[in-house]
Design a protein around this motif. Structure first.
Motif, PDB file in Angstrom:
ATOM      1  N   ILE A 219     -19.693 -58.499 -63.180  1.00 29.17           N
ATOM      2  CA  ILE A 219     -20.225 -56.597 -62.984  1.00 29.17           C
ATOM      3  C   ILE A 219     -19.862 -55.991 -63.847  1.00 29.17           C
ATOM      4  O   ILE A 219     -20.099 -55.264 -64.210  1.00 29.17           O
ATOM      5  CB  ILE A 219     -21.232 -56.570 -61.796  1.00 29.17           C
ATOM      6  N   ILE A 220     -19.087 -55.309 -62.151  1.00 28.26           N
ATOM      7  CA  ILE A 220     -18.105 -54.334 -62.427  1.00 28.26           C
ATOM      8  C   ILE A 220     -17.098 -53.991 -63.853  1.00 28.26           C
ATOM      9  O   ILE A 220     -16.919 -53.273 -64.934  1.00 28.26           O
ATOM     10  CB  ILE A 220     -16.886 -53.991 -61.940  1.00 28.26           C
ATOM     11  N   ARG A 221     -16.813 -55.567 -64.637  1.00 30.64           N
ATOM     12  CA  ARG A 221     -15.408 -54.949 -65.602  1.00 30.64           C
ATOM     13  C   ARG A 221     -16.031 -55.848 -66.765  1.00 30.64           C
ATOM     14  O   ARG A 221     -16.265 -54.643 -67.594  1.00 30.64           O
ATOM     15  CB  ARG A 221     -14.895 -57.016 -65.250  1.00 30.64           C
ATOM     16  N   PRO A 222     -17.659 -55.561 -66.937  1.00 32.44           N
ATOM     17  CA  PRO A 222     -18.315 -55.535 -68.675  1.00 32.44           C
ATOM     18  C   PRO A 222     -19.349 -53.913 -68.446  1.00 32.44           C
ATOM     19  O   PRO A 222     -18.648 -53.559 -69.647  1.00 32.44           O
ATOM     20  CB  PRO A 222     -19.129 -56.565 -68.027  1.00 32.44           C
ATOM     21  N   LEU A 223     -18.583 -53.161 -67.435  1.00 31.27           N
ATOM     22  CA  LEU A 223     -19.320 -52.131 -67.079  1.00 31.27           C
ATOM     23  C   LEU A 223     -18.290 -51.212 -67.576  1.00 31.27           C
ATOM     24  O   LEU A 223     -18.789 -49.859 -68.330  1.00 31.27           O
ATOM     25  CB  LEU A 223     -20.499 -52.300 -65.856  1.00 31.27           C
ATOM     26  N   LYS A 224     -17.263 -51.993 -66.881  1.00 32.68           N
ATOM     27  CA  LYS A 224     -15.743 -50.893 -67.694  1.00 32.68           C
ATOM     28  C   LYS A 224     -15.335 -51.076 -68.754  1.00 32.68           C
ATOM     29  O   LYS A 224     -15.652 -50.140 -70.011  1.00 32.68           O
ATOM     30  CB  LYS A 224     -14.999 -50.964 -66.486  1.00 32.68           C
ATOM     31  N   ILE A 225     -15.212 -52.149 -70.058  1.00 31.59           N
ATOM     32  CA  ILE A 225     -15.146 -52.112 -70.774  1.00 31.59           C
ATOM     33  C   ILE A 225     -15.501 -52.528 -72.105  1.00 31.59           C
ATOM     34  O   ILE A 225     -15.875 -51.845 -72.778  1.00 31.59           O
ATOM     35  CB  ILE A 225     -14.167 -53.143 -70.399  1.00 31.59           C
ATOM     36  N   LYS A 226     -16.658 -52.989 -71.523  1.00 31.14           N
ATOM     37  CA  LYS A 226     -17.875 -53.571 -72.427  1.00 31.14           C
ATOM     38  C   LYS A 226     -18.733 -52.081 -72.756  1.00 31.14           C
ATOM     39  O   LYS A 226     -18.604 -51.490 -73.887  1.00 31.14           O
ATOM     40  CB  LYS A 226     -18.577 -54.473 -72.377  1.00 31.14           C
ATOM     41  N   TRP A 227     -18.871 -51.805 -72.135  1.00 22.74           N
ATOM     42  CA  TRP A 227     -20.566 -50.970 -71.475  1.00 22.74           C
ATOM     43  C   TRP A 227     -19.539 -49.821 -71.657  1.00 22.74           C
ATOM     44  O   TRP A 227     -20.038 -48.406 -71.440  1.00 22.74           O
ATOM     45  CB  TRP A 227     -21.129 -50.826 -70.941  1.00 22.74           C
ATOM     46  N   LYS A 228     -18.360 -49.117 -70.924  1.00 19.93           N
ATOM     47  CA  LYS A 228     -17.815 -47.988 -70.668  1.00 19.93           C
ATOM     48  C   LYS A 228     -18.143 -47.151 -69.663  1.00 19.93           C
ATOM     49  O   LYS A 228     -18.928 -45.859 -70.181  1.00 19.93           O
ATOM     50  CB  LYS A 228     -17.607 -47.587 -72.056  1.00 19.93           C
ATOM     51  N   ALA A 229     -19.448 -47.655 -68.949  1.00 22.33           N
ATOM     52  CA  ALA A 229     -20.187 -47.084 -68.533  1.00 22.33           C
ATOM     53  C   ALA A 229     -19.956 -46.783 -66.769  1.00 22.33           C
ATOM     54  O   ALA A 229     -19.846 -45.804 -66.327  1.00 22.33           O
ATOM     55  CB  ALA A 229     -21.204 -48.231 -67.860  1.00 22.33           C
ATOM     56  N   ILE A 230     -18.407 -47.297 -66.033  1.00 15.88           N
ATOM     57  CA  ILE A 230     -18.066 -46.953 -65.774  1.00 15.88           C
ATOM     58  C   ILE A 230     -16.814 -46.407 -65.886  1.00 15.88           C
ATOM     59  O   ILE A 230     -15.875 -47.003 -66.775  1.00 15.88           O
ATOM     60  CB  ILE A 230     -18.177 -47.457 -64.016  1.00 15.88           C
ATOM     61  N   THR A 231     -15.647 -45.864 -65.021  1.00 20.06           N
ATOM     62  CA  THR A 231     -13.968 -45.817 -64.628  1.00 20.06           C
ATOM     63  C   THR A 231     -14.174 -46.207 -63.673  1.00 20.06           C
ATOM     64  O   THR A 231     -14.866 -46.233 -62.340  1.00 20.06           O
ATOM     65  CB  THR A 231     -13.448 -44.831 -65.017  1.00 20.06           C
ATOM     66  N   GLU A 232     -12.851 -46.772 -63.051  1.00 20.18           N
ATOM     67  CA  GLU A 232     -12.177 -47.341 -61.702  1.00 20.18           C
ATOM     68  C   GLU A 232     -10.922 -46.680 -61.765  1.00 20.18           C
ATOM     69  O   GLU A 232     -10.020 -46.455 -61.703  1.00 20.18           O
ATOM     70  CB  GLU A 232     -12.238 -48.831 -61.767  1.00 20.18           C
ATOM     71  N   GLU A 233     -10.888 -46.011 -59.954  1.00 23.56           N
ATOM     72  CA  GLU A 233      -9.719 -45.507 -59.807  1.00 23.56           C
ATOM     73  C   GLU A 233      -7.731 -46.361 -60.018  1.00 23.56           C
ATOM     74  O   GLU A 233      -8.867 -47.390 -59.204  1.00 23.56           O
ATOM     75  CB  GLU A 233      -9.837 -45.102 -58.345  1.00 23.56           C
ATOM     76  N   ASP A 234      -6.964 -45.993 -60.324  1.00 20.55           N
ATOM     77  CA  ASP A 234      -6.197 -47.519 -60.140  1.00 20.55           C
ATOM     78  C   ASP A 234      -5.267 -46.549 -59.362  1.00 20.55           C
ATOM     79  O   ASP A 234      -4.093 -46.389 -58.840  1.00 20.55           O
ATOM     80  CB  ASP A 234      -5.183 -46.490 -61.419  1.00 20.55           C
ATOM     81  N   LYS A 235      -5.881 -47.699 -57.625  1.00 21.74           N
ATOM     82  CA  LYS A 235      -4.745 -47.668 -56.889  1.00 21.74           C
ATOM     83  C   LYS A 235      -5.271 -48.870 -55.900  1.00 21.74           C
ATOM     84  O   LYS A 235      -6.399 -49.667 -56.405  1.00 21.74           O
ATOM     85  CB  LYS A 235      -4.826 -46.694 -56.002  1.00 21.74           C
ATOM     86  N   PRO A 236      -4.507 -49.435 -54.278  1.00 23.49           N
ATOM     87  CA  PRO A 236      -4.851 -50.601 -54.821  1.00 23.49           C
ATOM     88  C   PRO A 236      -5.505 -51.110 -53.486  1.00 23.49           C
ATOM     89  O   PRO A 236      -6.209 -51.905 -53.765  1.00 23.49           O
ATOM     90  CB  PRO A 236      -3.522 -51.304 -53.902  1.00 23.49           C
ATOM     91  N   LYS A 237      -6.100 -49.655 -52.459  1.00 21.31           N
ATOM     92  CA  LYS A 237      -6.913 -49.572 -51.860  1.00 21.31           C
ATOM     93  C   LYS A 237      -8.007 -48.397 -51.893  1.00 21.31           C
ATOM     94  O   LYS A 237      -8.041 -47.773 -52.306  1.00 21.31           O
ATOM     95  CB  LYS A 237      -6.394 -49.795 -50.349  1.00 21.31           C
ATOM     96  N   ASN A 238      -9.585 -49.437 -51.461  1.00 17.65           N
ATOM     97  CA  ASN A 238     -10.419 -48.056 -51.296  1.00 17.65           C
ATOM     98  C   ASN A 238     -10.782 -47.550 -52.352  1.00 17.65           C
ATOM     99  O   ASN A 238     -10.681 -46.494 -52.775  1.00 17.65           O
ATOM    100  CB  ASN A 238     -10.096 -47.019 -50.214  1.00 17.65           C
TER     101      ASN A 238
END
Length: 257
Positions: A219-238
């Motif tokens: 779910i998350i990776r395809p939304l981020k890479i293929k669909w460019k629908a989400i972004t994710e913070e670049d930090k280890p926790k939370n």
């Protein structure tokens, strides 16, 4: 018995709206008009259509100016009339209306029993006048040409549910919370149970780890890479996940908000 449902965007060629309705022997019509289209000319044409189809069930649908509202409006009609045969007139309204109508057909044509997009070919061009645009720019309808339907790829149900959850949290959510809600809604295959309700801490930790991994890959990776629908913070926790502009557009197309 299936009914014949008719969809058309309000335009100035009023005869290309009401004549195909009769030619297709329809039982109900949805006339989609833009929210800001309140000019006397547009209202005059809508009134003319209503008069021509007097006694028929005509439902005006008001949409916002953007293309995404138009697509979602057609989708909602498909869902409401899914047991019927639906004719979509792609020869009226603005160019944006026609594009939205065809995109909606390609995206959602599998929702109803049958969808028939068509172009109403005019008999001849009408005489333009400088005084008013009330008069149709074309005269009559020679025939109706059915248009081919092609599929458009779009995010699957679990991905759309993830976008819906994020949007419901004002456009951003902690990654762990997103996965928990997806599990609660049975969107992570193999992790349909409420992980948050597990009492055994070790089992809960193992289940959560597995669910996070599954949700990341499916779910998350395809939304981020293929669909460019989400972004994710670049930090280890939370880590927090947020909707992008593309994600917001997908939400508007599929959920209307």
């Amino acid at each position: 018995m299936r009914k014949h449902i008719y969809i058309a965007f309000l335009g100035f060629d009023s005869n290309r709206i009401y004549q195909p309705y009769k030619m297709c022997k329809c039982d109900k019509a949805y006339i989609i008009k833009r929210e800001e289209r309140d000019k006397p000319t547009a209202e005059w044409n809508l009134s003319k259509i209503m008069d021509a189809l007097s006694g028929e069930e005509i439902i005006p649908m008001i949409v916002e100016h953007d293309i995404f509202s138009r697509i979602n409006c057609v989708k909602r009609i498909f869902e409401k009339e899914k047991e019927n045969r639906i004719f979509v007139n792609l020869s009226t309204g603005s160019k944006l209306d026609c594009i939205a109508g065809m995109l909606a057909v390609m995206l959602f044509h599998k929702i109803p029993k049958e969808v028939i997009p068509f172009y109403a070919e005019p008999e001849k061009s009408g005489r333009k006048t400088s005084k008013s645009i009330k008069f149709s720019e074309t005269i009559g309808v020679r025939n109706i040409k059915e248009l081919p339907i092609m599929d458009i790829d779009y995010p699957d149900a679990p991905m759309l549910e993830a976008l819906k959850i994020i949007n419901g949290n004002r456009g951003e959510i902690k990654k762990k919370q997103l996965v928990l809600e997806l599990c609660q809604r049975k969107q992570v295959a193999g992790y349909e149970l409420d992980i948050g309700a597990k009492r055994d801490k070790r089992k809960k930790r193992i289940a959560m780890s597995g669910a996070m991994h599954a949700a990341e890959n499916r779910i998350i990776r395809p939304l981020k890479i293929k669909w460019k629908a989400i972004t994710e913070e670049d930090k280890p926790k939370n880590r927090r996940i947020s909707l992008t502009a593309n994600g917001e557009k997908l939400v508007k197309i599929f959920f209307g908000n």
